[in-house]
Design a protein around this motif. Structure first.
Motif, PDB file in Angstrom:
ATOM      1  N   MET A 206       5.153  57.099  27.737  1.00 22.63           N
ATOM      2  CA  MET A 206       4.530  58.351  28.714  1.00 22.63           C
ATOM      3  C   MET A 206       2.896  57.865  28.339  1.00 22.63           C
ATOM      4  O   MET A 206       2.278  58.318  29.396  1.00 22.63           O
ATOM      5  CB  MET A 206       4.861  59.678  27.819  1.00 22.63           C
TER       6      MET A 206
ATOM      7  N   ASP B 253      -2.822  52.535  19.995  1.00 21.62           N
ATOM      8  CA  ASP B 253      -1.127  52.311  19.720  1.00 21.62           C
ATOM      9  C   ASP B 253      -0.982  51.407  18.295  1.00 21.62           C
ATOM     10  O   ASP B 253      -2.192  50.606  18.137  1.00 21.62           O
ATOM     11  CB  ASP B 253      -0.327  51.673  20.868  1.00 21.62           C
ATOM     12  N   ARG B 254      -0.157  51.572  17.505  1.00 23.80           N
ATOM     13  CA  ARG B 254      -0.137  50.564  16.335  1.00 23.80           C
ATOM     14  C   ARG B 254       0.439  49.079  16.864  1.00 23.80           C
ATOM     15  O   ARG B 254       0.535  48.383  15.926  1.00 23.80           O
ATOM     16  CB  ARG B 254       0.595  51.241  15.179  1.00 23.80           C
TER      17      ARG B 254
ATOM     18  N   ALA C  31       0.300  61.691  22.462  1.00 18.88           N
ATOM     19  CA  ALA C  31       1.704  61.122  23.097  1.00 18.88           C
ATOM     20  C   ALA C  31       2.691  60.374  22.189  1.00 18.88           C
ATOM     21  O   ALA C  31       3.419  59.377  22.716  1.00 18.88           O
ATOM     22  CB  ALA C  31       1.374  60.224  24.386  1.00 18.88           C
ATOM     23  N   VAL C  32       2.808  60.875  20.990  1.00 11.74           N
ATOM     24  CA  VAL C  32       3.893  60.237  20.168  1.00 11.74           C
ATOM     25  C   VAL C  32       5.077  61.298  20.195  1.00 11.74           C
ATOM     26  O   VAL C  32       4.960  62.131  20.687  1.00 11.74           O
ATOM     27  CB  VAL C  32       3.134  60.212  18.483  1.00 11.74           C
ATOM     28  N   LYS C  33       6.089  60.694  19.431  1.00 12.12           N
ATOM     29  CA  LYS C  33       7.494  61.363  19.474  1.00 12.12           C
ATOM     30  C   LYS C  33       7.264  62.580  18.822  1.00 12.12           C
ATOM     31  O   LYS C  33       6.359  62.758  17.870  1.00 12.12           O
ATOM     32  CB  LYS C  33       8.439  60.542  18.843  1.00 12.12           C
ATOM     33  N   PRO C  34       7.723  63.706  18.908  1.00 13.48           N
ATOM     34  CA  PRO C  34       7.845  65.119  18.432  1.00 13.48           C
ATOM     35  C   PRO C  34       7.790  64.899  17.023  1.00 13.48           C
ATOM     36  O   PRO C  34       7.013  65.391  16.053  1.00 13.48           O
ATOM     37  CB  PRO C  34       8.731  66.036  18.847  1.00 13.48           C
TER      38      PRO C  34
ATOM     39  N   LEU D 167       0.626  62.267  12.318  1.00 12.78           N
ATOM     40  CA  LEU D 167      -0.475  62.087  12.992  1.00 12.78           C
ATOM     41  C   LEU D 167      -1.690  63.008  12.815  1.00 12.78           C
ATOM     42  O   LEU D 167      -2.668  62.665  12.475  1.00 12.78           O
ATOM     43  CB  LEU D 167      -0.153  61.813  14.564  1.00 12.78           C
TER      44      LEU D 167
ATOM     45  N   ILE E  99       1.965  66.305  24.594  1.00 11.66           N
ATOM     46  CA  ILE E  99       2.950  66.270  25.459  1.00 11.66           C
ATOM     47  C   ILE E  99       4.111  66.151  24.784  1.00 11.66           C
ATOM     48  O   ILE E  99       5.190  65.851  25.294  1.00 11.66           O
ATOM     49  CB  ILE E  99       2.688  65.178  26.230  1.00 11.66           C
ATOM     50  N   ALA E 100       4.110  66.601  23.451  1.00  8.27           N
ATOM     51  CA  ALA E 100       5.474  66.525  22.544  1.00  8.27           C
ATOM     52  C   ALA E 100       6.378  67.531  23.041  1.00  8.27           C
ATOM     53  O   ALA E 100       6.018  68.444  22.916  1.00  8.27           O
ATOM     54  CB  ALA E 100       4.980  66.396  21.160  1.00  8.27           C
ATOM     55  N   ALA E 101       7.618  67.063  23.481  1.00  6.26           N
ATOM     56  CA  ALA E 101       8.626  68.073  23.573  1.00  6.26           C
ATOM     57  C   ALA E 101       9.008  68.906  22.572  1.00  6.26           C
ATOM     58  O   ALA E 101       8.992  68.508  21.285  1.00  6.26           O
ATOM     59  CB  ALA E 101       9.950  67.295  24.114  1.00  6.26           C
TER      60      ALA E 101
ATOM     61  N   MET F 266       3.851  69.682  29.486  1.00 10.98           N
ATOM     62  CA  MET F 266       4.976  68.930  29.817  1.00 10.98           C
ATOM     63  C   MET F 266       5.032  68.138  30.913  1.00 10.98           C
ATOM     64  O   MET F 266       5.272  68.724  32.209  1.00 10.98           O
ATOM     65  CB  MET F 266       6.304  70.012  29.667  1.00 10.98           C
ATOM     66  N   PRO F 267       4.632  66.753  30.880  1.00  8.00           N
ATOM     67  CA  PRO F 267       4.696  65.958  32.218  1.00  8.00           C
ATOM     68  C   PRO F 267       5.803  65.219  32.311  1.00  8.00           C
ATOM     69  O   PRO F 267       7.012  65.596  31.795  1.00  8.00           O
ATOM     70  CB  PRO F 267       3.835  64.808  31.720  1.00  8.00           C
TER      71      PRO F 267
ATOM     72  N   LEU G  67       8.110  61.204  33.746  1.00  9.52           N
ATOM     73  CA  LEU G  67       7.685  59.690  33.951  1.00  9.52           C
ATOM     74  C   LEU G  67       7.205  59.341  35.288  1.00  9.52           C
ATOM     75  O   LEU G  67       6.458  58.394  35.664  1.00  9.52           O
ATOM     76  CB  LEU G  67       8.906  59.131  33.630  1.00  9.52           C
TER      77      LEU G  67
HETATM   78  N1  LIG Z   1       9.802  59.917  27.880  1.00  7.71           N
HETATM   79  C1  LIG Z   1       9.840  61.103  28.704  1.00  7.71           C
HETATM   80  O1  LIG Z   1      10.182  61.235  30.054  1.00  7.71           O
HETATM   81  C2  LIG Z   1       8.833  62.299  28.508  1.00  7.71           C
HETATM   82  C3  LIG Z   1       8.658  63.403  29.198  1.00  7.71           C
HETATM   83  C4  LIG Z   1       7.939  64.638  28.825  1.00  7.71           C
HETATM   84  C5  LIG Z   1       7.383  64.617  27.575  1.00  7.71           C
HETATM   85  N2  LIG Z   1       7.431  63.400  26.703  1.00  7.71           N
HETATM   86  C6  LIG Z   1       6.835  63.319  25.393  1.00  7.71           C
HETATM   87  O2  LIG Z   1       5.952  62.510  25.319  1.00  7.71           O
HETATM   88  C7  LIG Z   1       5.949  61.899  23.963  1.00  7.71           C
HETATM   89  C8  LIG Z   1       6.088  60.417  23.955  1.00  7.71           C
HETATM   90  O3  LIG Z   1       7.300  59.991  24.359  1.00  7.71           O
HETATM   91  P1  LIG Z   1       7.809  58.483  24.596  1.00  7.71           P
HETATM   92  O4  LIG Z   1       9.177  58.481  25.413  1.00  7.71           O
HETATM   93  O5  LIG Z   1       6.793  57.736  25.373  1.00  7.71           O
HETATM   94  O6  LIG Z   1       7.641  57.788  23.023  1.00  7.71           O
HETATM   95  P2  LIG Z   1       7.552  56.448  22.577  1.00  7.71           P
HETATM   96  O7  LIG Z   1       8.068  55.420  23.406  1.00  7.71           O
HETATM   97  O8  LIG Z   1       8.262  56.379  21.508  1.00  7.71           O
HETATM   98  O9  LIG Z   1       5.929  56.308  22.627  1.00  7.71           O
HETATM   99  C9  LIG Z   1       5.046  56.821  21.318  1.00  7.71           C
HETATM  100  C10 LIG Z   1       4.230  55.746  21.035  1.00  7.71           C
HETATM  101  O10 LIG Z   1       3.529  56.170  20.157  1.00  7.71           O
HETATM  102  C11 LIG Z   1       3.188  55.201  18.938  1.00  7.71           C
HETATM  103  N3  LIG Z   1       2.730  55.909  17.874  1.00  7.71           N
HETATM  104  C12 LIG Z   1       3.433  57.021  16.973  1.00  7.71           C
HETATM  105  N4  LIG Z   1       2.715  57.364  15.927  1.00  7.71           N
HETATM  106  C13 LIG Z   1       1.546  56.464  16.484  1.00  7.71           C
HETATM  107  C14 LIG Z   1       0.437  56.639  15.378  1.00  7.71           C
HETATM  108  N5  LIG Z   1       0.220  57.529  14.006  1.00  7.71           N
HETATM  109  N6  LIG Z   1      -0.705  56.145  15.744  1.00  7.71           N
HETATM  110  C15 LIG Z   1      -0.722  55.532  17.054  1.00  7.71           C
HETATM  111  N7  LIG Z   1       0.520  54.995  17.545  1.00  7.71           N
HETATM  112  C16 LIG Z   1       1.488  55.757  17.276  1.00  7.71           C
HETATM  113  C17 LIG Z   1       4.725  54.781  18.935  1.00  7.71           C
HETATM  114  O11 LIG Z   1       4.720  53.369  18.185  1.00  7.71           O
HETATM  115  P3  LIG Z   1       6.049  53.124  17.391  1.00  7.71           P
HETATM  116  O12 LIG Z   1       6.815  52.611  18.264  1.00  7.71           O
HETATM  117  O13 LIG Z   1       5.390  52.015  16.412  1.00  7.71           O
HETATM  118  O14 LIG Z   1       6.660  54.132  16.766  1.00  7.71           O
HETATM  119  C18 LIG Z   1       4.884  54.455  20.579  1.00  7.71           C
HETATM  120  O15 LIG Z   1       4.530  53.342  20.789  1.00  7.71           O
HETATM  121  C19 LIG Z   1       6.983  62.514  23.114  1.00  7.71           C
HETATM  122  O16 LIG Z   1       6.478  63.615  22.285  1.00  7.71           O
HETATM  123  C20 LIG Z   1       8.007  63.190  24.202  1.00  7.71           C
HETATM  124  O17 LIG Z   1       8.520  64.607  23.858  1.00  7.71           O
HETATM  125  C21 LIG Z   1       8.232  62.477  27.221  1.00  7.71           C
END
Ligand SMILES: NC(=O)c1ccc[n+]([C@@H]2O[C@H](COP(=O)([O-])OP(=O)(O)OC[C@H]3O[C@@H](n4cnc5c(N)ncnc54)[C@H](OP(=O)(O)O)[C@@H]3O)[C@@H](O)[C@H]2O)c1
Length: 257
Positions: free
Chosen positions: A1, A24-25, A58-61, A67, A84-86, A107-108, A110
């Motif tokens: 995201m 991003d880490r 934009a990290v996982k909930p 963070l 944007i965390a669900a 809430m966006p 993809l």
């Molecule tokens: N996917 C969708 O369609 C969608 C739609 C609406 C909302 N959302 C929301 O969007 C958010 C992200 O979802 P996603 O699917 O994009 O997740 P994701 O692919 O896991 O992306 C999150 C990224 O953040 C990194 N991260 C985590 N903690 C960090 C920190 N302290 N410092 C720097 N980077 C960090 C993660 O690294 P690691 O991999 O090393 O953990 C990962 O690369 C979620 O909260 C979700 O609820 C998603």
């Protein structure tokens, strides 16, 4: 995201790449973001917080509290936090981030990646009109944006947040059905895609009532009417309603976690 948002901001000209700093880490992710979108990158979240005034979280909930605990000492009243965390409510964000930053929850989906996103936002009481305007501009640069009360967020998460997966599932079933009729797979995919896109755009542009549209396509005793008769006897409408209800229930569960 995060990539979808960064690409939307940069590719639509909403922000200059040098005004965006992506944190991003993962080194490979940072390299990709810098190369693909020309944005600044860092693995140091504190540097990002010191540099930027608008922070898109934009990290996982399940990673958000850790963070926010890390950056909380650096947060000031000049920061706008956009999460944007669900399932993370404004109240939960305030508990984790403190009173200083202004808060907006979005809430966006993809489809931001292709500038056809659907983003819904709600703002905390401390958000200024300019914050709402900025969020609408940032997310509206890559699709539609709507402000709604937070009480609707579980339904929003189910319909437009998770919705792209449900629509793709329906599309997959249409493609499978068409290949069973001996249509080549590539052709079936193109026809299914374009039919979904075209129907969506037509209904959006005309504002036409869906029941009225269905009736207009289905001439009596025609092909559409034959297909609709099967659909109406099926449990599809009920199954889709249950699908949304399950996704909304999970969103509500995440809000309480
Ligand atoms: N996917 C969708 O369609 C969608 C739609 C609406 C909302 N959302 C929301 O969007 C958010 C992200 O979802 P996603 O699917 O994009 O997740 P994701 O692919 O896991 O992306 C999150 C990224 O953040 C990194 N991260 C985590 N903690 C960090 C920190 N302290 N410092 C720097 N980077 C960090 C993660 O690294 P690691 O991999 O090393 O953990 C990962 O690369 C979620 O909260 C979700 O609820 C998603």
């Amino acid at each position: 995201m995060a990539e979808a948002i960064a690409s939307a901001l940069v590719q639509t000209g909403c922000c200059d790449p040098w005004d965006v700093i992506a944190c991003d880490r993962d080194a490979a992710r940072r390299e990709l973001l810098a190369k693909q979108y020309g944005v600044a990158v860092t693995d140091d979240v504190k540097q990002a917080v010191r540099t930027a005034r608008t922070l898109v979280l934009a990290v996982k909930p399940q990673d958000l509290d850790a963070l926010l605990a890390e950056i909380r000492p650096l947060l000031t009243t000049r920061h706008l936090l956009v999460s944007i965390a669900a399932g993370k409510t404004l109240a939960a964000l305030k508990r984790a981030a403190g009173d200083k930053p202004r808060l907006v929850r979005v809430m966006p989906n993809l489809a931001l990646m292709v500038q056809e996103g659907m983003s819904v936002f709600c703002a905390a009481r401390n958000a200024k009109p300019a914050d709402r305007k900025l969020v609408a501009q940032l997310f509206g640069s890559a699709g539609s944006v709507l402000e709604l009360p937070e009480k609707h967020f579980d339904a929003v998460t189910a319909l437009s947040g998770s919705g792209p997966a449900f629509v793709a599932y329906v599309m997959q079933a249409l493609i499978a059905g068409a290949t069973a009729l001996k249509l080549p797979r590539d052709a079936a995919r193109l026809l299914a895609e374009q039919t979904l896109i075209g129907t969506g755009i037509y209904l959006q542009n005309t504002g036409r009532d869906t029941a009225d549209f269905i009736q207009a396509v289905a001439s009596p005793k025609g092909t559409t009417a034959a297909g609709l008769a099967v659909l109406e006897k099926s449990a599809l409408a009920q199954t889709l309603a249950q699908t949304l209800a399950a996704a909304a229930a999970r969103s509500a569960e995440l809000s309480k976690a």
